[in-house]
Write a protein that holds these residues in place. Structure first.
Motif, short mmCIF file in Angstrom:
data_model
loop_
_atom_site.label_atom_id
_atom_site.label_comp_id
_atom_site.label_asym_id
_atom_site.label_seq_id
_atom_site.Cartn_x
_atom_site.Cartn_y
_atom_site.Cartn_z
N SER A 186 -9.95 20.35 9.50
CA SER A 186 -10.18 20.56 10.94
C SER A 186 -8.93 20.24 11.74
N LEU A 187 -7.82 20.77 11.31
CA LEU A 187 -6.54 20.46 11.95
C LEU A 187 -6.50 20.97 13.38
N LYS A 188 -5.82 20.21 14.22
CA LYS A 188 -5.67 20.53 15.64
C LYS A 188 -4.19 20.69 15.95
N PRO A 189 -3.87 21.42 17.02
CA PRO A 189 -2.45 21.54 17.39
C PRO A 189 -1.78 20.19 17.60
N GLU A 190 -2.51 19.21 18.07
CA GLU A 190 -1.91 17.89 18.30
C GLU A 190 -1.61 17.14 17.00
N ASP A 191 -2.02 17.68 15.86
CA ASP A 191 -1.63 17.11 14.58
C ASP A 191 -0.23 17.57 14.15
N THR A 192 0.34 18.49 14.89
CA THR A 192 1.67 18.98 14.57
C THR A 192 2.69 17.86 14.63
N ALA A 193 3.41 17.68 13.53
CA ALA A 193 4.39 16.59 13.43
C ALA A 193 5.09 16.67 12.08
N VAL A 194 6.13 15.87 11.94
CA VAL A 194 6.69 15.63 10.62
C VAL A 194 5.93 14.44 10.02
N PRO A 213 0.82 -1.20 0.00
CA PRO A 213 0.00 0.00 0.00
C PRO A 213 0.86 1.27 0.00
N MET A 214 0.20 2.40 0.05
CA MET A 214 0.83 3.70 0.26
C MET A 214 0.15 4.36 1.45
N GLY A 215 0.84 5.30 2.05
CA GLY A 215 0.22 5.95 3.19
C GLY A 215 1.10 6.99 3.82
N TYR A 216 0.69 7.42 5.01
CA TYR A 216 1.43 8.41 5.77
C TYR A 216 1.57 7.98 7.23
N TYR A 217 2.75 8.26 7.76
CA TYR A 217 3.02 8.18 9.18
C TYR A 217 3.37 9.59 9.64
N ARG A 218 3.36 9.80 10.95
CA ARG A 218 3.80 11.08 11.49
C ARG A 218 4.59 10.88 12.77
N GLN A 219 5.46 11.84 13.02
CA GLN A 219 6.31 11.78 14.20
C GLN A 219 6.38 13.16 14.84
N ALA A 220 5.84 13.26 16.04
CA ALA A 220 5.90 14.49 16.80
C ALA A 220 7.20 14.51 17.60
N PRO A 221 7.67 15.68 18.02
CA PRO A 221 8.93 15.77 18.78
C PRO A 221 8.88 14.90 20.02
N GLY A 222 9.91 14.07 20.18
CA GLY A 222 10.02 13.23 21.36
C GLY A 222 9.13 12.01 21.35
N LYS A 223 8.45 11.77 20.23
CA LYS A 223 7.54 10.62 20.15
C LYS A 223 7.94 9.68 19.02
#
Length: 117
Positions: free
Chosen positions: A84-92, A33-43
């Motif tokens: 409807s983005l939220k601050p907790e969506d912040t990540a690479v 498949p294809m997709g997306y992952y995300r990584q927030a600072p320190g996580k």
């Protein structure tokens, strides 16, 4: 050389929208498949959404109803519409794909998404 090329991302206020895209190159290299992952600072890096060649999707619970993943098989490109983005969506955000023939993982270079409150 096979690679994933990401675009999109940036800074947006809470409640706003962004669209990410990721193209597998060369375009005739089969990935699924294809997709997306995300990584927030320190996580750790976590799954956001995936989509198969046939269009089956999977989302992490925290983005259901807000994010939509889609795919253009002819262009070997995946899109992530984030509303409807939220601050907790912040990540690479990292694009992901699995090479279909030899079953190895590919990763994009990552793109920063920052949501301000």
């Amino acid at each position: 050389q096979v690679r994933l090329v990401e675009s999109g991302g940036g800074l947006v206020q809470a409640g706003g929208s962004l669209r990410l895209s990721c193209a597998a190159s060369p375009s005739n290299f089969r990935v699924n498949p294809m997709g997306y992952y995300r990584q927030a600072p320190g996580k750790q890096r976590d799954l956001v959404a995936t989509i198969t060649r046939g269009g089956s999707t999977d989302y992490v619970d925290s983005v259901k109803g807000r994010f939509t993943i889609s795919r253009d098989n002819a262009k070997n490109t995946v899109y992530l519409q984030m509303n409807s983005l939220k601050p907790e969506d912040t990540a690479v955000y990292y694009c992901y794909a699995r090479a279909e023939l030899h079953q190895y993982d590919l990763w994009g270079q990552g793109t920063q998404v920052t949501v301000s409150s």
